[in-house]
Design a protein around this motif. Sequence first.
Motif, PDB file in Angstrom:
ATOM      1  N   LEU A  41       0.822  -1.208   0.000  1.00 56.04           N
ATOM      2  CA  LEU A  41       0.000   0.000   0.000  1.00 56.04           C
ATOM      3  C   LEU A  41       0.859   1.264   0.000  1.00 56.04           C
ATOM      4  O   LEU A  41       1.988   1.255   0.488  1.00 56.04           O
ATOM      5  N   ASP A  42       0.302   2.348  -0.536  1.00 50.00           N
ATOM      6  CA  ASP A  42       0.939   3.658  -0.453  1.00 50.00           C
ATOM      7  C   ASP A  42       0.238   4.557   0.547  1.00 50.00           C
ATOM      8  O   ASP A  42       0.841   5.457   1.102  1.00 50.00           O
ATOM      9  N   GLY A  43      -1.065   4.335   0.718  1.00 45.50           N
ATOM     10  CA  GLY A  43      -1.826   5.258   1.561  1.00 45.50           C
ATOM     11  C   GLY A  43      -2.948   4.597   2.329  1.00 45.50           C
ATOM     12  O   GLY A  43      -3.317   3.454   2.070  1.00 45.50           O
ATOM     13  N   LEU A  44      -3.465   5.359   3.280  1.00 43.59           N
ATOM     14  CA  LEU A  44      -4.551   4.903   4.131  1.00 43.59           C
ATOM     15  C   LEU A  44      -5.571   6.026   4.218  1.00 43.59           C
ATOM     16  O   LEU A  44      -5.209   7.175   4.474  1.00 43.59           O
ATOM     17  N   LYS A  45      -6.842   5.707   3.954  1.00 41.66           N
ATOM     18  CA  LYS A  45      -7.886   6.726   4.098  1.00 41.66           C
ATOM     19  C   LYS A  45      -8.621   6.507   5.409  1.00 41.66           C
ATOM     20  O   LYS A  45      -9.141   5.422   5.669  1.00 41.66           O
TER      21      LYS A  45
ATOM     22  N   ILE B 297      -3.970   7.077  13.088  1.00 41.69           N
ATOM     23  CA  ILE B 297      -2.962   7.929  12.452  1.00 41.69           C
ATOM     24  C   ILE B 297      -1.559   7.379  12.708  1.00 41.69           C
ATOM     25  O   ILE B 297      -0.707   7.332  11.818  1.00 41.69           O
ATOM     26  N   GLU B 298      -1.349   6.907  13.943  1.00 42.98           N
ATOM     27  CA  GLU B 298      -0.047   6.349  14.308  1.00 42.98           C
ATOM     28  C   GLU B 298       0.270   5.108  13.471  1.00 42.98           C
ATOM     29  O   GLU B 298       1.418   4.906  13.062  1.00 42.98           O
ATOM     30  N   ILE B 299      -0.741   4.286  13.223  1.00 44.11           N
ATOM     31  CA  ILE B 299      -0.548   3.095  12.389  1.00 44.11           C
ATOM     32  C   ILE B 299      -0.115   3.523  10.990  1.00 44.11           C
ATOM     33  O   ILE B 299       0.825   2.971  10.417  1.00 44.11           O
ATOM     34  N   GLY B 300      -0.800   4.538  10.456  1.00 43.90           N
ATOM     35  CA  GLY B 300      -0.446   5.044   9.128  1.00 43.90           C
ATOM     36  C   GLY B 300       0.986   5.525   9.078  1.00 43.90           C
ATOM     37  O   GLY B 300       1.753   5.170   8.172  1.00 43.90           O
ATOM     38  N   HIS B 301       1.375   6.314  10.073  1.00 41.88           N
ATOM     39  CA  HIS B 301       2.758   6.811  10.128  1.00 41.88           C
ATOM     40  C   HIS B 301       3.730   5.660  10.287  1.00 41.88           C
ATOM     41  O   HIS B 301       4.764   5.617   9.625  1.00 41.88           O
ATOM     42  N   GLY B 302       3.390   4.728  11.174  1.00 41.80           N
ATOM     43  CA  GLY B 302       4.279   3.585  11.457  1.00 41.80           C
ATOM     44  C   GLY B 302       4.526   2.756  10.212  1.00 41.80           C
ATOM     45  O   GLY B 302       5.621   2.215  10.014  1.00 41.80           O
ATOM     46  N   LEU B 303       3.500   2.645   9.373  1.00 37.24           N
ATOM     47  CA  LEU B 303       3.639   1.850   8.146  1.00 37.24           C
ATOM     48  C   LEU B 303       4.127   2.708   6.983  1.00 37.24           C
ATOM     49  O   LEU B 303       4.189   2.247   5.846  1.00 37.24           O
ATOM     50  N   ASN B 304       4.468   3.973   7.302  1.00 44.73           N
ATOM     51  CA  ASN B 304       5.016   4.864   6.288  1.00 44.73           C
ATOM     52  C   ASN B 304       4.037   5.129   5.144  1.00 44.73           C
ATOM     53  O   ASN B 304       4.428   5.197   3.978  1.00 44.73           O
ATOM     54  N   LEU B 305       2.750   5.268   5.485  1.00 45.66           N
ATOM     55  CA  LEU B 305       1.725   5.473   4.471  1.00 45.66           C
ATOM     56  C   LEU B 305       1.324   6.950   4.394  1.00 45.66           C
ATOM     57  O   LEU B 305       1.376   7.665   5.395  1.00 45.66           O
ATOM     58  N   LEU B 306       0.922   7.365   3.205  1.00 46.43           N
ATOM     59  CA  LEU B 306       0.259   8.666   3.059  1.00 46.43           C
ATOM     60  C   LEU B 306      -1.061   8.536   3.796  1.00 46.43           C
ATOM     61  O   LEU B 306      -1.698   7.493   3.743  1.00 46.43           O
ATOM     62  N   ILE B 307      -1.491   9.598   4.491  1.00 47.33           N
ATOM     63  CA  ILE B 307      -2.763   9.515   5.211  1.00 47.33           C
ATOM     64  C   ILE B 307      -3.728  10.555   4.661  1.00 47.33           C
ATOM     65  O   ILE B 307      -3.381  11.737   4.531  1.00 47.33           O
ATOM     66  N   ILE B 308      -4.918  10.095   4.311  1.00 44.42           N
ATOM     67  CA  ILE B 308      -5.952  10.967   3.751  1.00 44.42           C
ATOM     68  C   ILE B 308      -7.180  10.855   4.652  1.00 44.42           C
ATOM     69  O   ILE B 308      -7.703   9.752   4.850  1.00 44.42           O
ATOM     70  N   ALA B 309      -7.638  11.979   5.212  1.00 51.69           N
ATOM     71  CA  ALA B 309      -8.839  11.961   6.052  1.00 51.69           C
ATOM     72  C   ALA B 309     -10.040  12.310   5.193  1.00 51.69           C
ATOM     73  O   ALA B 309      -9.984  13.254   4.408  1.00 51.69           O
ATOM     74  N   GLU B 310     -11.143  11.563   5.340  1.00 48.79           N
ATOM     75  CA  GLU B 310     -12.319  11.864   4.515  1.00 48.79           C
ATOM     76  C   GLU B 310     -13.457  12.408   5.363  1.00 48.79           C
ATOM     77  O   GLU B 310     -13.532  12.166   6.564  1.00 48.79           O
ATOM     78  N   GLY B 311     -14.321  13.188   4.737  1.00 46.70           N
ATOM     79  CA  GLY B 311     -15.482  13.734   5.443  1.00 46.70           C
ATOM     80  C   GLY B 311     -15.126  14.867   6.388  1.00 46.70           C
ATOM     81  O   GLY B 311     -15.769  15.068   7.409  1.00 46.70           O
ATOM     82  N   VAL B 312     -14.068  15.638   6.041  1.00 48.75           N
ATOM     83  CA  VAL B 312     -13.674  16.770   6.888  1.00 48.75           C
ATOM     84  C   VAL B 312     -14.648  17.931   6.643  1.00 48.75           C
ATOM     85  O   VAL B 312     -14.796  18.392   5.511  1.00 48.75           O
TER      86      VAL B 312
END
Length: 288
Positions: free
Chosen positions: A195-199, A222-237
């Motif tokens: 994976l490259d990212g996590l939404k 968020i920590e999991i995303g950072h730990g796995l070195n993934l881009l993080i995209i938040a939806e429904g902001v």
Amino acid sequence: ALIPLALLVSAALVGLIVWLTRRLLTPRRALAAAIRRREFHVLYQPIMEIATGLCVGAEALLRWRRDDGTDVPPDVFIPLAEEYHLIEPLTDMMIGCVVADLADMLRRDHDVHVAINISAADMQSGRFLPVLTEALAAAGVAPRQVWLEATERGFIDAALARQTLERARAQGHLVAIDDFGTGYSSLSQLATLPLDGLKIDKSFVDAIGRDAATSVVVPHVIEIGHGLNLLIIAEGVETLAQEAYLRAAGVGFAQGWLYAKALTASEFLAFQETTNGQRVSPFLASLA
Ligand code: C2E
Ligand code: MG
Ligand code: MG
Ligand code: MG
């Protein structure tokens, strides 16, 4: 004696008409007919880089507008399409629409990125990537302009999902896991997926500053995303407070009504041009 007979006959006729209409307009038939008649269109919701406020792309979201003008949301018709084995024609049509829109947008703006959702059924059939690849090649659009979003439900056949995602990345697509945290895949499995990212699902974003129980989980997601070195995209902001929280937590990207609702392709292009002007996102520059 004639009047009761006439009543009986007309009652039978009405019954027959009601029965016929029900037969002809079962949800499956209605959906199949809508796909044939192409009663669908795609809207594009901007994806923003939080640090710079620049628009980096958009998520393609399918809409079904019925004859009577009512819109059926994808949360309703995509599960229906999966159940009725209509997901293949639906997905093919969606890919066709998105690739045509993208080719058109790229003629007007040199850098446009679109994220496409892969339904669980698409992932399991193994057809999605070949169909997309062919459509992009035919339209002369580079795969790197297309990002993919796959849900955890699509990982039931883990080996097939892994193969699809690996191929997709090898071809130049960025791949993100969608609705993260709402599925049931194990974290250990997730950690090894290509994976490259996590939404971050909207339900988690909604909870920020509101629902104490759910919001406890958000920093860990968020920590999991950072730990796995993934881009993080938040939806429904939807609020500046949510954006401030996400920025402070190091979330890179956001999508939601705070920035824009889902737009037509032309509206999206205008939004990106107005928002970005001559500025180029460092993230997009790093991809090129
Ligand atoms: P998703 O991928 O989690 O998509 C985000 C959904 O949240 C979209 O709803 C979007 O309009 C909505 N949304 C975005 N920002 C906000 C906000 O600030 N507030 C609120 N209240 N809602 C917001 P939509 O378009 O109804 O899509 C629902 C789901 O349907 C999507 O969830 C996606 O998984 C699926 N979907 C949509 N289009 C397609 C498609 O072409 N193919 C497949 N396979 N699935 C699709
Ligand atoms: Mg999505
Ligand atoms: Mg979601
Ligand atoms: Mg999502």
